[in-house]
Design an enzyme around this catalytic site. Structure first.
Site, PDB file in Angstrom:
ATOM      1  N   ARG A 298       3.027  23.867  48.676  1.00 33.60           N
ATOM      2  CA  ARG A 298       2.007  22.876  49.019  1.00 33.60           C
ATOM      3  C   ARG A 298       2.697  21.554  49.315  1.00 33.60           C
ATOM      4  O   ARG A 298       3.582  21.126  48.565  1.00 33.60           O
ATOM      5  CB  ARG A 298       1.021  22.717  47.867  1.00 33.60           C
ATOM      6  CG  ARG A 298       0.093  21.505  48.025  1.00 33.60           C
ATOM      7  CD  ARG A 298      -0.930  21.433  46.916  1.00 33.60           C
ATOM      8  NE  ARG A 298      -1.276  20.057  46.611  1.00 33.60           N
ATOM      9  CZ  ARG A 298      -2.210  19.683  45.738  1.00 33.60           C
ATOM     10  NH1 ARG A 298      -2.872  20.607  45.078  1.00 33.60           N
ATOM     11  NH2 ARG A 298      -2.436  18.410  45.503  1.00 33.60           N
TER      12      ARG A 298
ATOM     13  N   CYS B 194      -4.779  14.392  41.781  1.00 32.44           N
ATOM     14  CA  CYS B 194      -5.583  15.204  42.684  1.00 32.44           C
ATOM     15  C   CYS B 194      -5.189  14.928  44.123  1.00 32.44           C
ATOM     16  O   CYS B 194      -5.014  13.780  44.543  1.00 32.44           O
ATOM     17  CB  CYS B 194      -7.063  14.888  42.480  1.00 32.44           C
ATOM     18  SG  CYS B 194      -8.145  15.721  43.665  1.00 32.44           S
TER      19      CYS B 194
ATOM     20  N   GLU C 257       3.841  22.169  44.525  1.00 31.73           N
ATOM     21  CA  GLU C 257       3.663  21.046  45.432  1.00 31.73           C
ATOM     22  C   GLU C 257       4.813  20.053  45.376  1.00 31.73           C
ATOM     23  O   GLU C 257       5.675  20.126  44.491  1.00 31.73           O
ATOM     24  CB  GLU C 257       2.340  20.336  45.129  1.00 31.73           C
ATOM     25  CG  GLU C 257       2.311  19.667  43.777  1.00 31.73           C
ATOM     26  CD  GLU C 257       0.891  19.389  43.310  1.00 31.73           C
ATOM     27  OE1 GLU C 257       0.602  18.222  43.012  1.00 31.73           O
ATOM     28  OE2 GLU C 257       0.083  20.340  43.235  1.00 31.73           O
TER      29      GLU C 257
ATOM     30  N   TYR D 182      -9.173  32.131  43.416  1.00 38.00           N
ATOM     31  CA  TYR D 182      -8.248  31.011  43.244  1.00 38.00           C
ATOM     32  C   TYR D 182      -8.398  30.458  41.831  1.00 38.00           C
ATOM     33  O   TYR D 182      -9.511  30.370  41.297  1.00 38.00           O
ATOM     34  CB  TYR D 182      -8.552  29.928  44.276  1.00 38.00           C
ATOM     35  CG  TYR D 182      -7.632  28.730  44.192  1.00 38.00           C
ATOM     36  CD1 TYR D 182      -6.279  28.858  44.479  1.00 38.00           C
ATOM     37  CD2 TYR D 182      -8.109  27.481  43.832  1.00 38.00           C
ATOM     38  CE1 TYR D 182      -5.422  27.757  44.406  1.00 38.00           C
ATOM     39  CE2 TYR D 182      -7.276  26.382  43.761  1.00 38.00           C
ATOM     40  CZ  TYR D 182      -5.938  26.528  44.048  1.00 38.00           C
ATOM     41  OH  TYR D 182      -5.094  25.448  43.976  1.00 38.00           O
TER      42      TYR D 182
ATOM     43  N   ASN E 234      -7.902  23.920  52.174  1.00 37.57           N
ATOM     44  CA  ASN E 234      -8.580  23.602  50.924  1.00 37.57           C
ATOM     45  C   ASN E 234      -9.925  22.966  51.247  1.00 37.57           C
ATOM     46  O   ASN E 234      -9.992  21.808  51.643  1.00 37.57           O
ATOM     47  CB  ASN E 234      -7.721  22.641  50.101  1.00 37.57           C
ATOM     48  CG  ASN E 234      -8.379  22.251  48.786  1.00 37.57           C
ATOM     49  OD1 ASN E 234      -9.411  22.809  48.411  1.00 37.57           O
ATOM     50  ND2 ASN E 234      -7.791  21.298  48.087  1.00 37.57           N
TER      51      ASN E 234
ATOM     52  N   ASP F  43      -2.676  27.607  40.924  1.00 39.97           N
ATOM     53  CA  ASP F  43      -2.118  26.280  41.150  1.00 39.97           C
ATOM     54  C   ASP F  43      -1.072  25.998  40.071  1.00 39.97           C
ATOM     55  O   ASP F  43      -1.396  25.867  38.899  1.00 39.97           O
ATOM     56  CB  ASP F  43      -3.266  25.262  41.067  1.00 39.97           C
ATOM     57  CG  ASP F  43      -2.835  23.830  41.272  1.00 39.97           C
ATOM     58  OD1 ASP F  43      -1.622  23.575  41.419  1.00 39.97           O
ATOM     59  OD2 ASP F  43      -3.718  22.953  41.282  1.00 39.97           O
TER      60      ASP F  43
ATOM     61  N   ASP G  25       0.904  23.332  40.142  1.00 42.78           N
ATOM     62  CA  ASP G  25       1.214  21.895  40.208  1.00 42.78           C
ATOM     63  C   ASP G  25       2.621  21.658  40.774  1.00 42.78           C
ATOM     64  O   ASP G  25       2.976  22.210  41.788  1.00 42.78           O
ATOM     65  CB  ASP G  25       1.031  21.250  38.837  1.00 42.78           C
ATOM     66  CG  ASP G  25      -0.435  21.007  38.503  1.00 42.78           C
ATOM     67  OD1 ASP G  25      -1.287  21.145  39.405  1.00 42.78           O
ATOM     68  OD2 ASP G  25      -0.751  20.687  37.348  1.00 42.78           O
TER      69      ASP G  25
ATOM     70  N   ASP H 257      -7.219  15.502  36.479  1.00 45.72           N
ATOM     71  CA  ASP H 257      -6.183  16.299  37.146  1.00 45.72           C
ATOM     72  C   ASP H 257      -4.988  15.407  37.485  1.00 45.72           C
ATOM     73  O   ASP H 257      -4.740  15.088  38.648  1.00 45.72           O
ATOM     74  CB  ASP H 257      -6.768  16.932  38.407  1.00 45.72           C
ATOM     75  CG  ASP H 257      -5.785  17.849  39.121  1.00 45.72           C
ATOM     76  OD1 ASP H 257      -4.850  18.336  38.451  1.00 45.72           O
ATOM     77  OD2 ASP H 257      -5.950  18.062  40.332  1.00 45.72           O
TER      78      ASP H 257
ATOM     79  N   GLU I  20      -2.054  19.949  52.155  1.00 44.48           N
ATOM     80  CA  GLU I  20      -3.172  19.351  51.420  1.00 44.48           C
ATOM     81  C   GLU I  20      -3.761  18.149  52.167  1.00 44.48           C
ATOM     82  O   GLU I  20      -3.058  17.391  52.827  1.00 44.48           O
ATOM     83  CB  GLU I  20      -2.715  18.924  50.013  1.00 44.48           C
ATOM     84  CG  GLU I  20      -3.782  18.257  49.153  1.00 44.48           C
ATOM     85  CD  GLU I  20      -4.975  19.162  48.845  1.00 44.48           C
ATOM     86  OE1 GLU I  20      -5.646  19.605  49.796  1.00 44.48           O
ATOM     87  OE2 GLU I  20      -5.253  19.384  47.653  1.00 44.48           O
TER      88      GLU I  20
ATOM     89  N   HIS J  88       1.305  28.399  43.970  1.00 49.06           N
ATOM     90  CA  HIS J  88       1.802  27.353  44.863  1.00 49.06           C
ATOM     91  C   HIS J  88       2.361  26.197  44.050  1.00 49.06           C
ATOM     92  O   HIS J  88       1.872  25.858  42.973  1.00 49.06           O
ATOM     93  CB  HIS J  88       0.752  26.896  45.876  1.00 49.06           C
ATOM     94  CG  HIS J  88      -0.482  26.267  45.320  1.00 49.06           C
ATOM     95  ND1 HIS J  88      -0.527  24.989  44.827  1.00 49.06           N
ATOM     96  CD2 HIS J  88      -1.751  26.749  45.223  1.00 49.06           C
ATOM     97  CE1 HIS J  88      -1.759  24.696  44.451  1.00 49.06           C
ATOM     98  NE2 HIS J  88      -2.519  25.750  44.661  1.00 49.06           N
TER      99      HIS J  88
END
Length: 298
Positions: A161, A126, A118, A48, A213, A89, A91, A62, A191, A116
């Protein structure tokens, strides 16, 4: 030597096959190109590439401060060093639908097996912090549709996500997940789930693979792989773990150096030069050009 021997499409097919199997796919977070070599050697199913880790390596929180260029470059550096599938990721897709489409192209070119996107507002934060905000359902769906439509290699896994569980609750999370699957998502990343029962509810809500996760210091305890498999989770990530382990060791070493004036007491716990060269496949470079490898020590 130099890089992976497999093609991105081959690694994407392997990722899809793993997700379709009855075996929980375990992906530790690779925080450097060299760390993915260790992940492969130890026998994990993939690696990952965490947005939180990429931000931290740049000395940033983040909160959406990294750029597509930075993420694509790091994704390429890590993906090219292993035959394992990599999941990155992406975002919020770095913007709205047209930006999402370009994000998919750049990350495809970087060689990842999946990405992914989101449903947080941009800039994001985060997923295990309070105070998150999510976009409306139509915007979330548009992002996934844009990603799916932009995909050139149909083996690339587009994962959606959703962070809505921490904002509006579990029912909203399962409803959103269903809408994202209808939009074309190949898998769902719910998430900040709190319990195994919540994962089971998500498993019952959608017919695509789901991700857990298992980040330390998050919203749930660290469930075991057996517990996650028992409730139907298909994929588990440990996104920041190796970075935390490494920086914990670095901090202890620096403290020892200040206290004692030497790192002699830390040498026993260090990776040896020989082991580092083994991971770097230094001998293969020697076979290619015998003039560049002369080390024979420990």
């Amino acid at each position: 030597m130099l890089s992976t021997t497999s093609t991105p499409t081959e690694r994407r097919r392997a990722f899809r096959a793993g997700l379709a199997s009855s075996t929980l796919q375990i992906l530790p977070g690779a925080f450097t190109p060299l760390s993915v070599r260790l992940i492969q050697e130890k026998g994990f199913h993939g690696a990952y590439i965490s947005g939180a880790v990429m931000a931290a390596e740049l000395g940033l929180p983040d909160i959406g401060l990294t750029t597509l260029t930075e993420v694509a470059q790091r994704a390429h550096q890590i993906s090219r060093m292993s035959d394992l599938p990599t999941l990155v990721d992406a975002d919020t897709g770095f913007g709205e639908p047209m930006n999402v489409a370009r994000t998919v192209h750049e990350l495809e070119d970087a060689g990842v097996a999946g990405l992914h996107i989101e449903d947080q507002v941009n800039p994001k934060r985060c997923g295990h912090l309070d105070g998150k905000q999510v976009v409306d359902g139509q915007t979330a769906v548009q992002r996934i549709k844009a990603a799916v439509d932009a995909r050139r290699d149909d083996q690339l896994v587009i994962m959606a996500r959703t962070d809505i569980r921490g904002v509006e609750g579990l029912d909203a999370a399962t409803d959103r997940a269903k809408a994202l699957v209808d939009a074309g998502a190949d898998a769902i990343f719910p998430e900040a789930m709190g319990t195994l029962e919540e994962f089971a509810a998500m498993r019952a809500a959608v017919d695509v693979p789901i991700l857990a996760n298992m980040t330390e210091f998050g919203k749930s305890r660290l469930f075991t792989h057996a517990e996650l498999a028992d409730v139907g989770v298909d994929l588990v990530i440990h996104p920041v773990s190796l970075l935390r382990i490494a920086f914990g060791a670095i901090e202890r070493g620096l403290d020892a150096l200040l206290e004692t004036g030497t790192l002699d007491g830390e040498v026993e716990g260090m990776q040896t030069r020989g082991r580092l060269y083994e991971l770097l496949d230094y001998e293969a470079y020697n076979s290619f050009d015998s003039s560049i490898f002369t080390y024979t020590g420990r």
